[in-house]
Design a protein around this motif. Structure first.
Motif, mmCIF file in Angstrom:
data_model
loop_
_atom_site.group_PDB
_atom_site.id
_atom_site.type_symbol
_atom_site.label_atom_id
_atom_site.label_comp_id
_atom_site.label_asym_id
_atom_site.label_seq_id
_atom_site.Cartn_x
_atom_site.Cartn_y
_atom_site.Cartn_z
ATOM 1 N N MET A 1 27.781 65.198 6.059
ATOM 2 C CA MET A 1 26.443 65.216 6.660
ATOM 3 C C MET A 1 26.433 64.315 7.892
ATOM 4 O O MET A 1 26.516 63.097 7.807
ATOM 5 N N ILE A 2 26.346 64.935 9.051
ATOM 6 C CA ILE A 2 26.499 64.251 10.323
ATOM 7 C C ILE A 2 25.214 63.504 10.705
ATOM 8 O O ILE A 2 24.107 63.963 10.448
ATOM 9 N N TYR A 3 25.400 62.351 11.358
ATOM 10 C CA TYR A 3 24.253 61.564 11.807
ATOM 11 C C TYR A 3 24.616 60.747 13.040
ATOM 12 O O TYR A 3 25.794 60.572 13.379
ATOM 13 N N THR A 4 23.581 60.248 13.701
ATOM 14 C CA THR A 4 23.706 59.283 14.788
ATOM 15 C C THR A 4 23.072 57.984 14.329
ATOM 16 O O THR A 4 22.046 58.002 13.645
ATOM 17 N N VAL A 5 23.657 56.846 14.715
ATOM 18 C CA VAL A 5 23.074 55.560 14.333
ATOM 19 C C VAL A 5 22.696 54.756 15.573
ATOM 20 O O VAL A 5 23.443 54.715 16.555
ATOM 21 N N ILE A 6 21.513 54.167 15.512
ATOM 22 C CA ILE A 6 21.034 53.248 16.539
ATOM 23 C C ILE A 6 21.140 51.828 16.003
ATOM 24 O O ILE A 6 20.681 51.543 14.893
ATOM 25 N N LEU A 7 21.749 50.946 16.787
ATOM 26 C CA LEU A 7 21.864 49.538 16.414
ATOM 27 C C LEU A 7 21.129 48.685 17.447
ATOM 28 O O LEU A 7 21.647 48.477 18.553
ATOM 29 N N PRO A 8 19.930 48.201 17.135
ATOM 30 C CA PRO A 8 19.279 47.252 18.035
ATOM 31 C C PRO A 8 20.004 45.911 17.961
ATOM 32 O O PRO A 8 20.131 45.329 16.886
ATOM 33 N N ALA A 9 20.497 45.441 19.096
ATOM 34 C CA ALA A 9 21.335 44.236 19.119
ATOM 35 C C ALA A 9 20.897 43.268 20.215
ATOM 36 O O ALA A 9 21.709 42.550 20.787
ATOM 37 N N PHE A 40 30.390 52.170 10.902
ATOM 38 C CA PHE A 40 30.000 53.478 11.407
ATOM 39 C C PHE A 40 31.113 54.122 12.242
ATOM 40 O O PHE A 40 31.285 55.344 12.210
ATOM 41 N N ASP A 41 31.860 53.311 12.962
ATOM 42 C CA ASP A 41 32.947 53.852 13.780
ATOM 43 C C ASP A 41 34.011 54.512 12.915
ATOM 44 O O ASP A 41 34.665 55.473 13.338
ATOM 45 N N ARG A 42 34.183 53.999 11.692
ATOM 46 C CA ARG A 42 35.199 54.530 10.785
ATOM 47 C C ARG A 42 34.662 55.615 9.853
ATOM 48 O O ARG A 42 35.434 56.178 9.070
ATOM 49 N N ASP A 43 33.383 55.898 9.938
ATOM 50 C CA ASP A 43 32.780 56.918 9.080
ATOM 51 C C ASP A 43 32.887 58.273 9.775
ATOM 52 O O ASP A 43 32.279 58.479 10.828
ATOM 53 N N PRO A 44 33.632 59.222 9.236
ATOM 54 C CA PRO A 44 33.789 60.521 9.893
ATOM 55 C C PRO A 44 32.477 61.285 10.047
ATOM 56 O O PRO A 44 32.386 62.194 10.873
ATOM 57 N N ASN A 45 31.469 60.917 9.269
ATOM 58 C CA ASN A 45 30.168 61.594 9.373
ATOM 59 C C ASN A 45 29.296 61.024 10.477
ATOM 60 O O ASN A 45 28.264 61.616 10.810
ATOM 61 N N CYS A 46 29.675 59.882 11.029
ATOM 62 C CA CYS A 46 28.916 59.288 12.136
ATOM 63 C C CYS A 46 29.378 59.930 13.434
ATOM 64 O O CYS A 46 30.534 59.790 13.834
ATOM 65 N N GLU A 47 28.461 60.623 14.090
ATOM 66 C CA GLU A 47 28.812 61.345 15.316
ATOM 67 C C GLU A 47 28.697 60.451 16.546
ATOM 68 O O GLU A 47 29.529 60.534 17.459
ATOM 69 N N GLN A 48 27.663 59.617 16.576
ATOM 70 C CA GLN A 48 27.409 58.781 17.751
ATOM 71 C C GLN A 48 26.842 57.435 17.325
ATOM 72 O O GLN A 48 26.144 57.334 16.313
ATOM 73 N N ALA A 90 16.789 53.033 22.860
ATOM 74 C CA ALA A 90 18.039 53.641 22.395
ATOM 75 C C ALA A 90 17.836 55.097 22.013
ATOM 76 O O ALA A 90 18.693 55.952 22.279
ATOM 77 N N LEU A 91 16.717 55.394 21.380
ATOM 78 C CA LEU A 91 16.426 56.766 20.954
ATOM 79 C C LEU A 91 16.409 57.721 22.145
ATOM 80 O O LEU A 91 16.827 58.878 22.039
ATOM 81 N N LYS A 92 15.954 57.237 23.273
ATOM 82 C CA LYS A 92 15.904 58.071 24.477
ATOM 83 C C LYS A 92 17.291 58.407 25.005
ATOM 84 O O LYS A 92 17.443 59.327 25.816
ATOM 85 N N GLU A 93 18.306 57.665 24.539
ATOM 86 C CA GLU A 93 19.686 57.910 24.974
ATOM 87 C C GLU A 93 20.446 58.841 24.027
ATOM 88 O O GLU A 93 21.571 59.241 24.314
ATOM 89 N N VAL A 94 19.832 59.168 22.891
ATOM 90 C CA VAL A 94 20.492 60.002 21.889
ATOM 91 C C VAL A 94 20.603 61.437 22.391
ATOM 92 O O VAL A 94 19.637 62.000 22.896
ATOM 93 N N THR A 95 21.777 62.019 22.253
ATOM 94 C CA THR A 95 21.976 63.413 22.671
ATOM 95 C C THR A 95 22.086 64.365 21.498
ATOM 96 O O THR A 95 21.888 65.572 21.661
ATOM 97 N N SER A 96 22.426 63.861 20.316
ATOM 98 C CA SER A 96 22.525 64.693 19.123
ATOM 99 C C SER A 96 21.261 64.497 18.289
ATOM 100 O O SER A 96 21.086 63.465 17.652
ATOM 101 N N LYS A 97 20.379 65.473 18.302
ATOM 102 C CA LYS A 97 19.027 65.269 17.777
ATOM 103 C C LYS A 97 18.867 65.827 16.366
ATOM 104 O O LYS A 97 18.011 66.670 16.085
ATOM 105 N N GLY A 98 19.713 65.330 15.481
ATOM 106 C CA GLY A 98 19.620 65.688 14.074
ATOM 107 C C GLY A 98 19.057 64.530 13.284
ATOM 108 O O GLY A 98 17.908 64.152 13.444
#
Length: 230
Positions: A1-9, A40-48, A90-98
């Motif tokens: 199950m693919i996803y994108t993660v936002i990290l406020p830093a 998240f970088d090592r999770d194959p389900n994390c797309e971005q 960050a949300l405005k920079e997301v390209t994969s909108k799932g």
């Protein structure tokens, strides 16, 4: 199950008292931020991965990404004064909108199993957050005086990740901006829409690195995990 993660830093880390962004403090000689990114970088389900950072810290963070071979960061947004503003930028920079996860960059110990449960729940229901049951007796207090004992069976301590369908989170963030409303987390913004937010039970070691004591706890968690892997 693919996803994108936002990290406020883009936080200041004042409660840590370190004199710098707490995400640059180290656990086992590796910055907290990198520990979190690796999940998240090592999770194959994390797309971005999309970061929101302070403008003056962006170059240093980019150096960390290169040094530790973090490959899934597709965009770095300029963070705002409040977490909510950073998440929306960050949300405005997301390209994969799932499915979009929002996760505290200072929570490096989230389990992959919890992440996948959250993604599945968000796909099915629209919104889900990680949480743990309150363990202690809870009191409602006013002016230093206990008013009542609150039934802890109905109380949960909310963590991150918080998972949402993109359209739902975008609508909630946009409405909050228009109405100049500042929430305590993304779930609160979605709740304002009248939407239900579901709970996925998490673990107590999904702790946020906030104080010096948390760093000691974080080191203990890493030591335990290393021993379990041996």
């Amino acid at each position: 199950m693919i996803y994108t993660v936002i990290l406020p830093a883009a936080g200041s880390g004042k409660r840590m008292g370190a004199g710098k962004n707490k995400l640059f403090l180290e656990l086992h000689n590796i910055p907290i931020l990198i520990h979190t990114l690796r999940v998240f970088d090592r999770d194959p389900n994390c797309e971005q991965i999309v970061l929101a950072v302070k403008k003056e810290e962006q170059m240093f963070i980019e150096q960390l990404l290169n040094e530790y071979s973090i490959t899934k960061v597709v965009a770095i947004a300029e963070g705002g004064n409040e977490r909510q503003h950073s998440v929306y930028a960050a949300l405005k920079e997301v390209t994969s909108k799932g499915i979009i996860l929002v996760h505290d960059a200072a929570r490096p110990f989230i389990h992959q199993e919890i992440i996948q449960q959250l993604v599945g729940a968000a796909i099915a229901t629209g919104a889900a957050v990680a949480a743990v049951r309150a363990k202690d007796t809870m009191k409602k207090v006013e002016n230093g005086i206990i008013q009542e004992t609150v039934d802890r069976e109905s109380l949960w301590i909310i963590q991150t990740p918080q998972a949402f369908q993109y359209t739902l989170l975008e609508k909630a963030e946009r409405l909050a901006e228009v109405e100049n409303f500042l929430g305590t987390d993304e779930a609160m913004l979605v709740e304002r829409l009248g939407e239900r937010v579901h709970i996925v039970e998490s673990t107590y070691d999904n702790v946020k690195m906030t104080t010096g004591e948390d760093l000691l706890y974080g080191e203990a968690i890493l030591n335990k995990r290393e021993q379990e892997e041996q």
